[in-house]
Design a protein around this motif. Structure first.
Motif, PDB file in Angstrom:
ATOM      1  N   THR A   4      18.612  -5.330  -6.660  1.00  0.00           N
ATOM      2  CA  THR A   4      17.161  -5.442  -6.602  1.00  0.00           C
ATOM      3  C   THR A   4      16.575  -4.522  -7.647  1.00  0.00           C
ATOM      4  O   THR A   4      17.137  -3.476  -7.953  1.00  0.00           O
ATOM      5  N   THR A   5      15.459  -4.915  -8.246  1.00  0.00           N
ATOM      6  CA  THR A   5      14.838  -4.087  -9.274  1.00  0.00           C
ATOM      7  C   THR A   5      13.340  -4.054  -9.069  1.00  0.00           C
ATOM      8  O   THR A   5      12.779  -4.814  -8.290  1.00  0.00           O
ATOM      9  N   THR A   6      12.707  -3.149  -9.808  1.00  0.00           N
ATOM     10  CA  THR A   6      11.251  -3.112  -9.830  1.00  0.00           C
ATOM     11  C   THR A   6      10.750  -3.781 -11.092  1.00  0.00           C
ATOM     12  O   THR A   6       9.793  -3.349 -11.702  1.00  0.00           O
ATOM     13  N   HIS A   7      11.416  -4.906 -11.488  1.00  0.00           N
ATOM     14  CA  HIS A   7      11.064  -5.562 -12.732  1.00  0.00           C
ATOM     15  C   HIS A   7       9.654  -6.133 -12.722  1.00  0.00           C
ATOM     16  O   HIS A   7       9.096  -6.407 -13.771  1.00  0.00           O
ATOM     17  N   LYS A   8       9.052  -6.294 -11.571  1.00  0.00           N
ATOM     18  CA  LYS A   8       7.685  -6.818 -11.532  1.00  0.00           C
ATOM     19  C   LYS A   8       6.689  -5.817 -12.093  1.00  0.00           C
ATOM     20  O   LYS A   8       5.564  -6.159 -12.400  1.00  0.00           O
ATOM     21  N   ALA A   9       7.108  -4.580 -12.217  1.00  0.00           N
ATOM     22  CA  ALA A   9       6.233  -3.562 -12.812  1.00  0.00           C
ATOM     23  C   ALA A   9       7.088  -2.641 -13.651  1.00  0.00           C
ATOM     24  O   ALA A   9       7.406  -1.537 -13.257  1.00  0.00           O
ATOM     25  N   LEU A  10       7.481  -3.118 -14.821  1.00  0.00           N
ATOM     26  CA  LEU A  10       8.392  -2.337 -15.660  1.00  0.00           C
ATOM     27  C   LEU A  10       7.803  -0.996 -16.051  1.00  0.00           C
ATOM     28  O   LEU A  10       8.510  -0.066 -16.373  1.00  0.00           O
ATOM     29  N   ARG A  11       6.500  -0.885 -16.064  1.00  0.00           N
ATOM     30  CA  ARG A  11       5.868   0.387 -16.387  1.00  0.00           C
ATOM     31  C   ARG A  11       5.415   1.096 -15.118  1.00  0.00           C
ATOM     32  O   ARG A  11       4.512   1.925 -15.150  1.00  0.00           O
ATOM     33  N   THR A  12       6.020   0.759 -14.009  1.00  0.00           N
ATOM     34  CA  THR A  12       5.598   1.347 -12.744  1.00  0.00           C
ATOM     35  C   THR A  12       5.723   2.853 -12.780  1.00  0.00           C
ATOM     36  O   THR A  12       6.617   3.400 -13.422  1.00  0.00           O
ATOM     37  N   THR A  13       4.853   3.541 -12.101  1.00  0.00           N
ATOM     38  CA  THR A  13       4.863   4.995 -12.103  1.00  0.00           C
ATOM     39  C   THR A  13       5.160   5.568 -10.731  1.00  0.00           C
ATOM     40  O   THR A  13       5.186   6.765 -10.548  1.00  0.00           O
ATOM     41  N   ALA A  14       5.348   4.728  -9.764  1.00  0.00           N
ATOM     42  CA  ALA A  14       5.639   5.234  -8.425  1.00  0.00           C
ATOM     43  C   ALA A  14       6.381   4.190  -7.635  1.00  0.00           C
ATOM     44  O   ALA A  14       6.299   3.009  -7.896  1.00  0.00           O
ATOM     45  N   THR A  15       7.134   4.649  -6.664  1.00  0.00           N
ATOM     46  CA  THR A  15       7.771   3.710  -5.753  1.00  0.00           C
ATOM     47  C   THR A  15       6.739   3.220  -4.747  1.00  0.00           C
ATOM     48  O   THR A  15       5.655   3.769  -4.616  1.00  0.00           O
ATOM     49  N   THR A  16       7.102   2.182  -4.015  1.00  0.00           N
ATOM     50  CA  THR A  16       6.161   1.612  -3.058  1.00  0.00           C
ATOM     51  C   THR A  16       6.621   1.810  -1.629  1.00  0.00           C
ATOM     52  O   THR A  16       6.153   1.138  -0.720  1.00  0.00           O
ATOM     53  N   ARG A  17       7.539   2.753  -1.425  1.00  0.00           N
ATOM     54  CA  ARG A  17       8.025   2.953  -0.070  1.00  0.00           C
ATOM     55  C   ARG A  17       6.957   3.654   0.781  1.00  0.00           C
ATOM     56  O   ARG A  17       6.084   4.355   0.279  1.00  0.00           O
ATOM     57  N   ALA A  18       7.073   3.501   2.066  1.00  0.00           N
ATOM     58  CA  ALA A  18       6.153   4.163   2.979  1.00  0.00           C
ATOM     59  C   ALA A  18       6.558   5.622   3.128  1.00  0.00           C
ATOM     60  O   ALA A  18       7.627   6.037   2.702  1.00  0.00           O
ATOM     61  N   PRO A 173      14.727  13.435   2.065  1.00  0.00           N
ATOM     62  CA  PRO A 173      13.311  13.658   2.387  1.00  0.00           C
ATOM     63  C   PRO A 173      13.104  14.015   3.853  1.00  0.00           C
ATOM     64  O   PRO A 173      13.778  13.492   4.732  1.00  0.00           O
ATOM     65  N   LEU A 174      12.163  14.918   4.089  1.00  0.00           N
ATOM     66  CA  LEU A 174      11.693  15.194   5.457  1.00  0.00           C
ATOM     67  C   LEU A 174      10.416  14.411   5.697  1.00  0.00           C
ATOM     68  O   LEU A 174      10.392  13.468   6.467  1.00  0.00           O
ATOM     69  N   THR A 175       9.353  14.806   5.015  1.00  0.00           N
ATOM     70  CA  THR A 175       8.093  14.078   5.082  1.00  0.00           C
ATOM     71  C   THR A 175       7.527  13.993   3.674  1.00  0.00           C
ATOM     72  O   THR A 175       7.144  15.014   3.098  1.00  0.00           O
ATOM     73  N   VAL A 176       7.501  12.788   3.104  1.00  0.00           N
ATOM     74  CA  VAL A 176       7.010  12.613   1.735  1.00  0.00           C
ATOM     75  C   VAL A 176       6.024  11.456   1.703  1.00  0.00           C
ATOM     76  O   VAL A 176       6.069  10.549   2.536  1.00  0.00           O
ATOM     77  N   ASN A 177       5.130  11.490   0.722  1.00  0.00           N
ATOM     78  CA  ASN A 177       4.165  10.406   0.577  1.00  0.00           C
ATOM     79  C   ASN A 177       4.776   9.269  -0.251  1.00  0.00           C
ATOM     80  O   ASN A 177       5.915   9.376  -0.700  1.00  0.00           O
ATOM     81  N   PRO A 178       4.060   8.160  -0.432  1.00  0.00           N
ATOM     82  CA  PRO A 178       4.650   7.026  -1.153  1.00  0.00           C
ATOM     83  C   PRO A 178       5.105   7.346  -2.567  1.00  0.00           C
ATOM     84  O   PRO A 178       5.932   6.625  -3.128  1.00  0.00           O
ATOM     85  N   ARG A 179       4.569   8.408  -3.171  1.00  0.00           N
ATOM     86  CA  ARG A 179       4.987   8.769  -4.530  1.00  0.00           C
ATOM     87  C   ARG A 179       6.131   9.769  -4.532  1.00  0.00           C
ATOM     88  O   ARG A 179       6.610  10.158  -5.589  1.00  0.00           O
ATOM     89  N   GLY A 180       6.572  10.213  -3.363  1.00  0.00           N
ATOM     90  CA  GLY A 180       7.713  11.105  -3.274  1.00  0.00           C
ATOM     91  C   GLY A 180       7.366  12.569  -3.169  1.00  0.00           C
ATOM     92  O   GLY A 180       8.261  13.408  -3.015  1.00  0.00           O
ATOM     93  N   PHE A 181       6.086  12.930  -3.251  1.00  0.00           N
ATOM     94  CA  PHE A 181       5.712  14.332  -3.059  1.00  0.00           C
ATOM     95  C   PHE A 181       5.726  14.657  -1.571  1.00  0.00           C
ATOM     96  O   PHE A 181       5.407  13.827  -0.724  1.00  0.00           O
ATOM     97  N   GLY A 182       6.121  15.890  -1.267  1.00  0.00           N
ATOM     98  CA  GLY A 182       6.247  16.308   0.116  1.00  0.00           C
ATOM     99  C   GLY A 182       7.463  17.195   0.286  1.00  0.00           C
ATOM    100  O   GLY A 182       7.886  17.868  -0.659  1.00  0.00           O
ATOM    101  N   SER A 183       8.052  17.170   1.472  1.00  0.00           N
ATOM    102  CA  SER A 183       9.126  18.103   1.808  1.00  0.00           C
ATOM    103  C   SER A 183      10.488  17.424   1.836  1.00  0.00           C
ATOM    104  O   SER A 183      10.635  16.310   2.361  1.00  0.00           O
TER     105      SER A 183
END
Length: 625
Positions: A4-18, A173-183
């Protein structure tokens, strides 16, 4: 095989995970809060909370990072260390270059504040500017004496002016936001030190290799970057490596996820391995590029997909660092069973861990179908010539080279080729000799190869510390004979390896061509409107003439009845002006003083360069498959 890839947004700057939450196993006693304090001054702000300090708690910053064998003094970038307990400031006393004692009471939470300057755009330290952030914990995170084996929490604070930045790391990860910042949490300081952090508006893609999720992030890519191809090729490399080590026993893969962090720059190359990630640097020009042709025939597509030299080099780097996930991060020198971050950690086994990995990195490209047999032999050819053109191979064994990496290989100077040999390149050739000798030896009509040895070592050492004796034991178990004499000669001796006979026996033709002019003279130079002498090889014609590193070779005088003098701008011009002369005078500038050096030109056949070619395709295929 799934991908699986994020090819739909090759210039993506963040993941889309919850937002991800994982419960810690135990209550961590050590907490780091990392802030992007000043992007323009390249400063990280670090707050370290110690829940239950000891009286007069000691903290220290490592002086080196595992995998890069040089004392780098990371503490030189640490600024303004202060300490508090509650509302009370407590004194900080520096004990030596990298450790401090805090004048604190026991069992009362202690908070330290400091900053770290981060402007080293390498894989080893830390970097911060308006475009990108990256760090290894060895550069930012003080070790807390007495707490090294306890869980450590790392909190990454987003910058309000950088809403597109995301995070990539191998930490849990412990608790992170959709962009990966957190603990995030690490089981101990070693794990924290072994999980670098990448931050920025990077490209991100994903694939699955043998059921394990892999993420690939690229900072600095151009619009022409073909992310799909990089993911496709990296997946092939990862699956080839996993199959190599585990075959069908996929449950034994030693990690649950993996992250590649690639920094694409104008000029640069390198990598550093970690337990479930790697940090890489390459030239932007070496990234795979999108085709200008929207629809390709199969024949044209195959031609376009054939990697160029720069991209092949990048794939080899990816393969090398990924292979290290097993060979040095798990299977490792016994001396590295526990790292001492305060000083050099010596081992004689880097020829095995770096050299054997260097043998397999390109071989796995061949097994993954990314290069063919002829291309593989060209890469091997380059390694052979590099070793044969290094005089230091005759005075320094690879065991010594491994032990003295801290002072010789990693502190190279103009005389390094005369003092030592690379444990990467000669170690790879030792692996080659051993592999071919094993295949020729055989046991009871069954083929034995270095593949069997590597997997045997993994089983014998349970994916942990090993010694040279373990290698000898596995070799004896697999073949029924001792290999001590071979290892002693190849690893602890300085004579040339039996390469030609071994290669010929496995279907490879070895041709001996005249060496390039610089090699025949014994010079390594740079050319930019003049010839700058970088290195002079021992025992060479240039050595006998008196050339020295730092000289500028200006021209030549040719004697005889019609004496003449000529200006040189490139070394290749020498035959034009020398003609049939066997001796000439080299005009050299040394510290602005003009010197005349008597140079005897070596005959063309004096030195040879190896050129490998496929002689028996079936034998070569049997070896490389």
């Amino acid at each position: 095989m799934t991908r699986t890839t994020t090819h739909k947004a090759l210039r993506t700057t963040a993941t889309t995970r919850a937002t991800h939450t994982t419960a810690p196993i135990t209550t961590p006693q050590v907490h780091y809060r990392i802030e992007l304090a000043d992007l323009h001054a390249h400063l990280y702000g670090v707050t370290l909370n110690i829940e239950q300090p000891t009286a007069d708690q000691r903290v220290a910053l490592p002086v080196w990072i595992a995998g890069s064998y040089m004392v780098r003094e990371f503490s030189k970038q640490l600024i303004s260390l202060t300490a508090r307990q509650g509302n009370r400031s407590v004194a900080v006393q520096q004990l030596d270059k990298c450790s401090w004692q805090i004048d604190c009471a026991a069992d009362t939470p202690l908070t330290l504040h400091y900053q770290v300057h981060a402007h080293d755009n390498s894989v080893r330290t830390a970097w911060l500017d308006t475009q990108r952030g990256f760090f290894n914990a060895t550069s930012l995170c003080l070790r807390v004496a007495g707490c090294e084996d306890q869980p450590h929490v790392l909190a990454l604070v987003p910058h309000t002016d950088l809403p597109t930045w995301a995070v990539a790391t191998g930490l849990t990860p412990l608790t992170v936001n959709p962009r990966g910042f957190g603990s995030y949490v690490a089981a101990d300081y070693d794990e924290l030190a072994d999980c670098p952090v990448e931050m920025g508006a990077f490209w991100s893609g994903q694939f699955t290799a043998c059921g394990v999720p892999h993420r690939f992030v690229v900072a600095g890519a151009t619009p022409a970057f073909d992310g799909e191809r990089l993911l496709r090729d990296a997946q092939k490399i990862c699956e080839a490596a996993i199959r190599f080590w585990h075959g069908n026993q996929r449950a034994n893969i030693p990690y649950t996820h993996y992250v590649f962090m690639l920094n694409a720059v104008g000029e640069g190359y390198g990598g550093l391995e970690h337990r479930n990630s790697t940090a890489l640097i390459c030239q932007r020009a070496d990234l795979p590029r999108l085709s200008d042709t929207p629809v390709l025939t199969e024949a044209l597509k195959a031609k376009v997909d054939k990697p160029n030299d720069g991209y092949t080099t990048l794939l080899g780097l990816i393969s090398h660092e990924y292979f290290h996930t097993w060979n040095v991060k798990r299977l490792r020198p016994a001396e590295f069973a526990r790292y001492d971050y305060t000083q050099e950690n010596y081992t004689e086994l880097l020829w095995f861990f770096e050299g054997f990995t260097s043998y397999y990195d390109d071989k796995l490209l061949r097994r993954a179908g990314l290069i063919d047999d002829a291309h593989y032999l060209r890469l091997l050819n380059k390694t052979i010539n590099q070793v044969l053109q290094t005089p230091g191979r005759m005075v320094h064994s690879v065991a010594q080279s491994s032990f003295e990496a801290w002072t010789k290989y990693y502190r190279a100077d103009a005389n390094t080729p005369n003092l030592t040999v690379s444990y990467y390149t000669k170690g790879a050739l030792i692996a080659l000799c051993l592999d071919l000798a094993l295949r020729q030896h055989g046991v009871r009509n069954h083929s034995v190869s270095l593949d069997d040895v590597m997997r045997g070592l993994w089983a014998r050492c349970q994916g942990g510390p090993m010694q040279e004796a373990d290698l000898l034991a596995v070799l004896h178990e697999l073949t029924g004979r001792s290999w001590a004499r071979d290892i002693k000669a190849w690893v602890h001796g300085t004579r040339d390896l039996p390469l030609e006979d071994a290669l010929t026996a496995h279907g490879v033709a070895v041709h001996h061509d005249p060496a390039q002019l610089a090699q025949r003279l014994g010079l390594r130079v740079s050319e930019d409107h003049s010839i700058q002498i970088k290195q002079v090889l021992s025992g060479s014609a240039a050595h006998a003439a008196g050339f020295a590193p730092g000289d500028e070779w200006l021209g030549v005088e040719i004697g005889g009845k019609t004496a003449s003098a000529w200006r040189l701008k490139k070394l290749d011009e020498l035959p034009l002006y020398a003609g049939r002369a066997k001796k000439l005078t080299a005009l050299v500038s040394r510290d602005r003083q003009l010197l005349r050096l008597s140079l005897t030109l070596p005959p063309v056949k004096a030195q040879r360069s190896w050129r490998l070619a496929v002689l028996d395709a079936a034998k070569v295929k049997a070896w490389l498959d």
